[in-house]
Structures are given as C-alpha cells and as structure tokens.
Design a protein around this motif. Structure first.
Motif, mmCIF file in Angstrom:
data_model
loop_
_atom_site.group_PDB
_atom_site.id
_atom_site.type_symbol
_atom_site.label_atom_id
_atom_site.label_comp_id
_atom_site.label_asym_id
_atom_site.label_seq_id
_atom_site.Cartn_x
_atom_site.Cartn_y
_atom_site.Cartn_z
ATOM 1 N N PRO A 1 0.798 -1.245 0.000
ATOM 2 C CA PRO A 1 0.000 0.000 0.000
ATOM 3 C C PRO A 1 0.828 1.292 0.000
ATOM 4 N N GLN A 2 1.868 1.367 0.857
ATOM 5 C CA GLN A 2 2.623 2.627 0.896
ATOM 6 C C GLN A 2 3.554 2.778 -0.307
ATOM 7 N N THR A 3 3.796 1.675 -1.011
ATOM 8 C CA THR A 3 4.538 1.806 -2.275
ATOM 9 C C THR A 3 3.657 2.591 -3.239
ATOM 10 N N ARG A 4 2.391 2.167 -3.316
ATOM 11 C CA ARG A 4 1.450 2.848 -4.206
ATOM 12 C C ARG A 4 1.291 4.308 -3.808
ATOM 13 N N GLU A 5 1.204 4.523 -2.489
ATOM 14 C CA GLU A 5 1.029 5.885 -2.010
ATOM 15 C C GLU A 5 2.237 6.740 -2.376
ATOM 16 N N ALA A 6 3.429 6.178 -2.184
ATOM 17 C CA ALA A 6 4.663 6.919 -2.477
ATOM 18 C C ALA A 6 4.720 7.277 -3.966
ATOM 19 N N ILE A 7 4.321 6.329 -4.812
ATOM 20 C CA ILE A 7 4.310 6.582 -6.258
ATOM 21 C C ILE A 7 3.351 7.742 -6.558
ATOM 22 N N ALA A 8 2.192 7.711 -5.897
ATOM 23 C CA ALA A 8 1.198 8.774 -6.107
ATOM 24 C C ALA A 8 1.752 10.136 -5.680
ATOM 25 N N HIS A 9 2.484 10.171 -4.560
ATOM 26 C CA HIS A 9 3.075 11.445 -4.108
ATOM 27 C C HIS A 9 4.080 11.964 -5.121
ATOM 28 N N ALA A 10 4.918 11.076 -5.613
ATOM 29 C CA ALA A 10 5.937 11.492 -6.582
ATOM 30 C C ALA A 10 5.269 12.010 -7.847
ATOM 31 N N GLN A 11 4.221 11.319 -8.270
ATOM 32 C CA GLN A 11 3.525 11.748 -9.482
ATOM 33 C C GLN A 11 2.808 13.073 -9.263
ATOM 34 N N ALA A 12 2.198 13.231 -8.079
ATOM 35 C CA ALA A 12 1.505 14.485 -7.777
ATOM 36 C C ALA A 12 2.497 15.648 -7.736
ATOM 37 N N ALA A 13 3.691 15.383 -7.229
ATOM 38 C CA ALA A 13 4.703 16.441 -7.129
ATOM 39 C C ALA A 13 5.432 16.622 -8.462
ATOM 40 N N LYS A 14 5.081 15.804 -9.435
ATOM 41 C CA LYS A 14 5.674 15.869 -10.785
ATOM 42 C C LYS A 14 7.189 15.735 -10.762
ATOM 43 N N VAL A 15 7.688 14.840 -9.915
ATOM 44 C CA VAL A 15 9.133 14.597 -9.910
ATOM 45 C C VAL A 15 9.408 13.254 -10.583
ATOM 46 N N PRO A 16 10.495 13.185 -11.341
ATOM 47 C CA PRO A 16 10.838 11.913 -11.964
ATOM 48 C C PRO A 16 11.121 10.868 -10.896
ATOM 49 N N LEU A 17 10.709 9.643 -11.134
ATOM 50 C CA LEU A 17 10.976 8.623 -10.129
ATOM 51 C C LEU A 17 11.819 7.486 -10.686
ATOM 52 N N ILE A 18 12.574 6.907 -9.783
ATOM 53 C CA ILE A 18 13.405 5.752 -10.090
ATOM 54 C C ILE A 18 12.969 4.671 -9.111
ATOM 55 N N VAL A 19 12.745 3.457 -9.597
ATOM 56 C CA VAL A 19 12.373 2.382 -8.682
ATOM 57 C C VAL A 19 13.631 1.603 -8.321
#
Ligand code: GTP
Ligand code: MG
Length: 433
Positions: free
Chosen positions: A229-247
């Motif tokens: 669940p918090q993986t999904r949440e973290a992804i959502a935060h990164a996307q909302a903040a419009k920052v590029p993400l690396i897994v």
C-alpha cells in the motif's frame, strides 16, 4: 492594503509564483507577468483560496493529528542518534506543528469558496516592473535533492546507510550524530542530497512533504514483498509532485527475492520497466551487499542531468522547512533546505507567521557552518517558535522588515478570517436562522 505585485505576494504568502498564476487563471484575473500588481479584492480572494486549500490538505483529525501517531512520525523521521537523545523533546514540536497548522488554516471547508470573491476580483490591474533575471545558462548547477520513499521496512534507511558508510568522507565515519532526516553525501557521481522518509502508513503527510521538496524520488520496493500500500502511495506522491521517479528493487540478496515479479507488479500500477518496453527506470539493489548501488547512483546522476537543476547562490534566498524540533538545551532547531541564494549566520528569516535571526547553523553532519548555498539542508538555531514543516522560508534584510512581513501575513489571514465569518453570518441570515 495598497497594490501588491504578484511575486511579492507569492513570497509573502510563502507560495510559488506559478501557484499564484494558476489561482489567478482560475479566478479569471488578467495579468501580464509576475510583476503585475493586484488589487485588494484579488489579494483577499487568493488568500481565501490558499487558506481553504491548506485547510483541506491538513487533517484536522485522524492520522497525523492524534498524538499517538504523531510522536512516532517525527521520531522515525529523525535518523537514529536524535531519537534516543530526546524523545520527549522531539514529540513536542510535532504536536505544536499540527496545532499551528490547523490554527493557521482556520478550518474552513472547501465548499465555502465564495463566488462573490471570484466576481469581485476580476478587476485586476497589470502594471509592469522590470524583472532582472540572469539567463538560465548563467545560473550554476546545483546538487539534486533525492527523496527516498516506499513501504515500511523495505530498506530505505538501510540503502541510505550503505551509501553514506561507503561513500561519505572518512571524517564522517566515526559515529556522528545525525540531526536531520536530510543529509548530504559525496558519492562517486558527485554530491547528492538525500531525504529519508518513514514508510509506516500513518505518515502520509511527511511523505507528501518529502516528495514536494524532491527533484527525484526513489521508490524502494523490497524484492521479497513487492508492491504494498505505501509503495502505491509513495508513487502517487511522486507523481503528484511531478518529480521523476526511479524504482529501486531492494533486498535482492535474499533467497526469496523475485525481481521479475516486482517488475510485473510495477506494470500493474502503470510503471512499465524499461526492459519490459516502458520508460520507468528500475534498478535492482541490495542495501546489505551494495550490489546495484553504483548503478542507482548513476541513474540518479543521469536523471539530475536531464533535469538541468540550477540555482543562483547569489540570488535571493528561498528555502523550505524540512522539520523542526525543540531541543531541551538549545531551544528550537529547524532543518531548512536552501533552495536558492545563500544563508548566512546573522540573517533574518520569515516562516509562516514567525521570524527569527540565525544564531548558528550546522550541516547534516553536525558541523558548524557560517553559510549554506543551494541544495543544502541546514539545521538552524534562532527561531523562537518551531516553524511548520513544509512551509516556505524567506529572508528579510533586517528585523524591522522581518516583523513587517509577519504582520502582513497576520493581517492577510485576519482579513480572510473576518471575510469568511461575515459570509457565514450573511448566509445564516439568508437561511433565516
Ligand atoms: P521504515 O523507515 O520503517 O519505513 O523502514 P525502512 O524502509 O527504512 O527499512 P530499514 O532500512 O529500516 O530496513 C528494514 C529491515 O530490512 C532491516 O532489518 C534491514 O536490515 C533489512 N534490510 C534492508 N535492506 C536490506 C537488504 O538489501 N537485504 C537484506 N537482506 N535486508 C535488508
Ligand atoms: Mg527508515
């Protein structure tokens, strides 16, 4: 209140220029640039919208407001050392923060957005002032700020520990007290600033703040546990903040690690790994053995290069509060990320409705420093009250202007509160109660 320029108002209210422009667009107010001036009605409408947004985003009750969950929130955000030192002291400002945030937001509901404020404000005036900005290419590069997020126990702190232990210069090796959840690391790919966040489900707000201050988000997923669940949440935060993400798929040293399963699960949340034909950067690592960590640093550095991160150390200071606490001996200690300009001991700072003079500054290793440039997290001694995490920090030329800035903010808030109370009253009259 006399006419005020957009960029001055943004600074006074502690928000990005862009944010104000978006609000002006939503209000249908015409402007030419951030130097355009706004009339009082427009300023009030903007303040109202911001206050309502803040109120909407601040949980008045529930996860972070309850003392029981707030305490571990802050403690987890502190790296080891500080937790043991003063659990009591670290708890206090967190509670205070929540109270302050709730109080300053004055708890309106989003539904009170006033149509009258919108129509009143369509009379904005655009008066131009020259804006002197250096061409982007002349502004120096700055280090990337990388926030580590992910589900609880997936190995975020361990990953950072590995990077620090092996990459940080020898002087840091001898058991240093870590004061803040943000720290600088000299890596093979240059200087990187990291922010650690807790993975426990209760700490949504702290993760969202972490994402907002980041240039790049690393989503840590344990190879034996996959997406949680918090993986999904973290992804959502990164996307909302419009920052590029690396897994970063971590714990690949474990026998039960299943990297392919994690990659497949990632596609289910629309993050398709490059080797699956998508464009999500996925790196398999082990915080235990260090395998893959160099690759991760390489990807961070490549992403940062693409982002072309720059900030002018000679420009006007701006920063953001990462966290704050009250130390029994020292008093209020605030961790601030310098985003632009340079901070010096002796500078006056304004945050929210409080100001302070920097008495002392330490870097993330606890060493005293006299100045700090862009992408530097610093711990500041000199505020009389603990500033609210996530708030913007501005500088003031002297105590007088610092006080004035605070009083403008207090006045603006009061005006908004009074206007709101007035609206409520007339609404009640209309309803015949
Ligand atoms: P929270 O901050 O509570 O969300 O946890 P975290 O994500 O920071 O996890 P942490 O680094 O505290 O690690 C959790 C546990 O996993 C610890 O027992 C670590 O030793 C272990 N761990 C972390 N990374 C690895 C790894 O790469 N391999 C193995 N085998 N264990 C790991
Ligand atoms: Mg951790």
């Amino acid at each position: 209140m006399s006419k005020v320029r957009i960029y001055t108002l943004a600074k006074d209210l502690g928000v990005e220029n862009q944010k104000l422009l978006e609000i002006l667009d939503s209000l249908g107010v015409a402007y030419k640039s951030v130097s355009s001036t706004l009339d009082t009605e427009t300023v009030e409408a903007i303040s109202g919208i911001l206050a309502e947004e803040n109120a909407g985003g601040t949980p008045a009750s529930g996860e972070t407001a309850a003392p029981a969950t707030t305490a571990p929130d802050v403690q987890q955000a502190q790296p080891e050392g500080t937790q043991a030192a003063a659990p009591q002291a670290t708890t206090t400002p967190a509670l205070k923060d929540d109270v302050t945030q709730t109080a300053s937001a004055s708890a309106p509901t989003p539904s009170t957005t006033s149509p009258s404020a919108v129509s009143q404000s369509s009379t904005a005036v655009a008066t131009e002032a020259p804006v002197s900005e250096a061409p982007a290419s002349e502004i120096p590069h700055r280090s990337p700020v990388v926030t580590i997020m992910g589900h609880v126990d997936h190995g975020k702190t361990s990953l950072l520990d590995y990077i620090r232990k092996t990459k940080v210069a020898a002087k840091e090796a001898g058991g240093i007290t870590q004061h803040v959840g943000a720290f600088e690391a000299q890596t093979s790919k240059g200087r990187i600033v990291f922010i650690d966040t807790p993975g426990h489900e209760a700490f949504t707000t702290i993760r969202a703040r972490g994402a907002n201050v980041a240039d790049i988000a690393i989503i840590v997923v344990a190879a034996d546990d996959s997406i949680m669940p918090q993986t999904r949440e973290a992804i959502a935060h990164a996307q909302a903040a419009k920052v590029p993400l690396i897994v970063a798929i971590n714990k690949i040293d474990l026998p039960q690690a299943d990297v392919d399963r994690v990659k497949t699960d990632l596609t289910m949340v629309n993050l398709v790994p490059e080797d699956f034909g998508g464009d999500t950067v996925v790196v398999a690592v082990s915080a235990k053995t260090g395998e893959g960590v160099e690759d991760l640093l390489e990807y961070i550095s490549l992403t940062a290069e693409l982002e072309d991160l720059r900030a002018d150390p000679k420009g006007e200071f701006s920063g953001v509060v990462i966290e704050s606490k009250v130390d029994r001996q020292s008093g209020v200690l605030a961790t601030v990320m310098v985003q632009q300009g340079t901070l010096h001991v002796g500078d006056f700072l304004v945050v929210g409705e409080t100001y302070g003079k920097i008495k002392a500054m330490t870097d993330t290793l606890g060493g005293r420093i006299k100045s700090a440039g862009p992408s530097t997290p610093v711990q500041i001694l000199g505020f009389s009250e603990a500033p609210v995490s996530g708030d913007k920090v501005a500088s003031a030329t002297n105590e007088h202007t610092a006080r004035e800035k605070v009083s403008v903010r207090v006045d603006t808030r009061r005006t908004v509160e009074e206007a709101r109370a007035q609206r409520k009253l007339s609404l009640e009259e209309m309803m015949g109660s």
